[in-house]
Design an enzyme around this catalytic site. Structure first.
Site, PDB file in Angstrom:
ATOM      1  N   SER A 115      12.395 -40.674 -10.416  1.00 25.83           N
ATOM      2  CA  SER A 115      12.007 -41.956 -11.069  1.00 25.83           C
ATOM      3  C   SER A 115      10.740 -41.574 -11.990  1.00 25.83           C
ATOM      4  O   SER A 115      10.826 -42.370 -12.692  1.00 25.83           O
ATOM      5  CB  SER A 115      11.343 -42.918  -9.846  1.00 25.83           C
ATOM      6  OG  SER A 115      12.497 -43.149  -9.316  1.00 25.83           O
ATOM      7  N   HIS A 155       6.431 -49.721  -8.336  1.00 25.01           N
ATOM      8  CA  HIS A 155       7.408 -48.499  -9.008  1.00 25.01           C
ATOM      9  C   HIS A 155       7.418 -48.801 -10.476  1.00 25.01           C
ATOM     10  O   HIS A 155       7.566 -48.093 -11.277  1.00 25.01           O
ATOM     11  CB  HIS A 155       8.702 -48.794  -8.271  1.00 25.01           C
ATOM     12  CG  HIS A 155       9.540 -47.628  -8.611  1.00 25.01           C
ATOM     13  ND1 HIS A 155      10.574 -47.716  -9.758  1.00 25.01           N
ATOM     14  CD2 HIS A 155       9.900 -46.436  -7.888  1.00 25.01           C
ATOM     15  CE1 HIS A 155      11.010 -46.323  -9.741  1.00 25.01           C
ATOM     16  NE2 HIS A 155      10.793 -45.715  -8.674  1.00 25.01           N
ATOM     17  N   ASP A 203      13.441 -52.314 -13.823  1.00 26.36           N
ATOM     18  CA  ASP A 203      12.715 -51.901 -12.690  1.00 26.36           C
ATOM     19  C   ASP A 203      12.196 -53.224 -11.960  1.00 26.36           C
ATOM     20  O   ASP A 203      12.737 -54.240 -12.140  1.00 26.36           O
ATOM     21  CB  ASP A 203      11.800 -50.825 -12.986  1.00 26.36           C
ATOM     22  CG  ASP A 203      11.663 -49.667 -11.961  1.00 26.36           C
ATOM     23  OD1 ASP A 203      11.068 -50.165 -10.763  1.00 26.36           O
ATOM     24  OD2 ASP A 203      12.048 -48.576 -12.082  1.00 26.36           O
TER      25      ASP A 203
END
Length: 434
Positions: free
Chosen positions: A274, A112, A73
């Site tokens: 996600s 994220h 990620d």
């Protein structure tokens, strides 16, 4: 505050009496109405999926110790307490991050990767309170990607390199919380994902979100063999914005009102598959920890076969819910017949059918060819002459027979012609009788 004119000001003694009367009336009501007691641990109380997906029940068996989850990620930040002792190793495959993969990347959402990691395997506070991941004793690998056009390494190559690095550094589970919004994938991913499958790794992938423009699942969620996760709300209904649909969805998990930690340790609320994907990645880690001898194919089978079919599903598996809503406790404790292949597909077979096969090599001879002697050389002419001058053989076998046959024929023809002329001439001069 606006003051009243002097003539209309109230007597202070009267105000005290009135205030006493009001207190006498209000205090009994306050005492009779119980005040709501805030939860002792509001962050933990907000993690509704811990009890909703029976993660807390699965914790009675295991919390994921001995399992490693690779988060490919934007990178897992170093600061937050949730990652103290959790991140075992890391790297950067983008060319713009730090060598340990712990520098969050991206101008828009660099947090994220940290949010994803906190849901999968974040640690609670030392006193046991605060946000906690699904597999809080599992280890994490931080592999930072550079999304967009800022990275010097092409994105497809970054993902392929990250997959191989994760496998080589001990990952049992790989989490991919991104989509390309296309069904197809770069051919370099064939070998990278096969490398993971061949090394007994479970790959968990987010299905994507309608809210960000993904109406159907895209790669890597379309790759055969990956565990694709769709999203549901707190009621277990497919999320209209924080999920998508597609035949490759395997299971569903919460994707709305999720918690996640950002780079400075702040707990945020966020939505999307996600976040649903790392919840399932954490459950996969719990299964692998509870059954260390179980291979990846059977771990996947445990997760999908113990999921609860959604009430709104119209088929099984369903394009929005897959096999159903994930259940951590059932996945950890169920005893199922073993499988001999990945129930979600065979990437190697797909490659055989859909990629152009390499050209067949020509067959090698199995016998030694027989040796053939060369033809003898032509005789060298002894007399050099012009090809226009007749040779003895041509005179003997060509010219002389032709002359012998032609000359008599010409003479005979001339004699016949002369005789015919004489006859015609004699007839022409003959005098008729009277």
């Amino acid at each position: 505050m606006t003051l009243l004119p002097p003539s209309r000001r109230a007597d202070p003694r009267g105000r005290i009496v009135i205030a006493g009367i009001l207190l006498a009336l209000v205090l009994p009501l306050v005492a009779a109405t119980p005040s709501p007691t805030p939860p002792a641990d509001p962050e933990r109380a907000a993690e509704y999926w811990i009890s909703g997906a029976h993660v807390d029940t699965a914790w009675k068996t295991t919390r994921g110790a001995g399992v490693t989850i690779a988060v490919i990620d934007t990178g897992i930040a170093k600061g937050p307490q949730q990652f103290d002792g959790a991140v075992a190793d890391g790297t950067d495959v983008s060319g713009i991050g730090s060598s340990d993969g712990r520098t969050p990347l991206g101008p828009l959402d660099s947090d994220h990767g940290s949010r994803v990691a906190s849901l999968a395997a974040g640690r609670a506070r030392p006193d046991g309170t605060g946000m906690i991941g699904v597999a809080p004793e599992a280890k994490l690998l931080s592999i930072s990607l550079g999304f967009g056009t800022t990275a010097p390494v092409p994105f497809a190559k970054q993902v392929a390199d990250a997959m191989v690095w994760a496998v080589d550094h001990g990952a049992n589970v790989i989490n991919l919380s991104f989509t390309t919004n296309t069904l197809e994938w770069d051919q370099s991913w064939d070998d990278a994902f096969l490398y993971a499958f061949d090394h007994d790794v479970v790959v968990v992938v987010a299905a994507g979100n309608r809210g960000s423009g993904t109406t159907m699942v895209g790669a890597p969620a379309t790759i055969p063999g990956v565990l694709t996760v769709g999203g549901v709300d707190q009621r277990g209904v497919a999320s209209r914005s924080a999920s998508t649909q597609g035949i490759t969805i395997a299971v569903s998990a919460p994707s709305e009102a999720l918690l996640g930690v950002d780079a400075n340790g702040t707990i945020e609320t966020w939505n999307g598959t996600s976040g649903a994907a790392p919840i399932v990645a954490g459950i996969v880690a719990l299964v692998r920890a509870a059954h260390p001898d179980m291979d990846a194919d059977n771990v996947i089978n445990q997760v999908i076969q113990t999921a609860h079919p959604a009430a709104q599903a119209t088929s099984y598996p369903d394009p929005q819910y897959g096999y159903g809503l994930v259940d951590a406790a059932a996945a950890v404790s169920a005893s199922l017949p073993p499988v001999t292949a990945n129930p979600l597909g065979d990437l190697s077979e797909w490659i055989r059918l859909h990629r152009r096969a390499p050209a067949a090599q020509p067959a090698q001879p199995t016998r030694t060819p027989a040796a053939i002697p060369p033809l003898p050389q032509a005789d060298t002419p002894t007399v050099v002459g012009s090809p226009l001058v007749p040779s003895p053989d041509s005179l003997l076998y060509g010219t002389l027979p032709l002359v012998a046959l032609t000359v008599p024929g010409i003479l005979i023809a001339l004699g016949v012609t002369a005789a015919a002329r004489r006859i015609r001439s004699a007839r022409a001069h003959r005098t008729p009788k009277s």
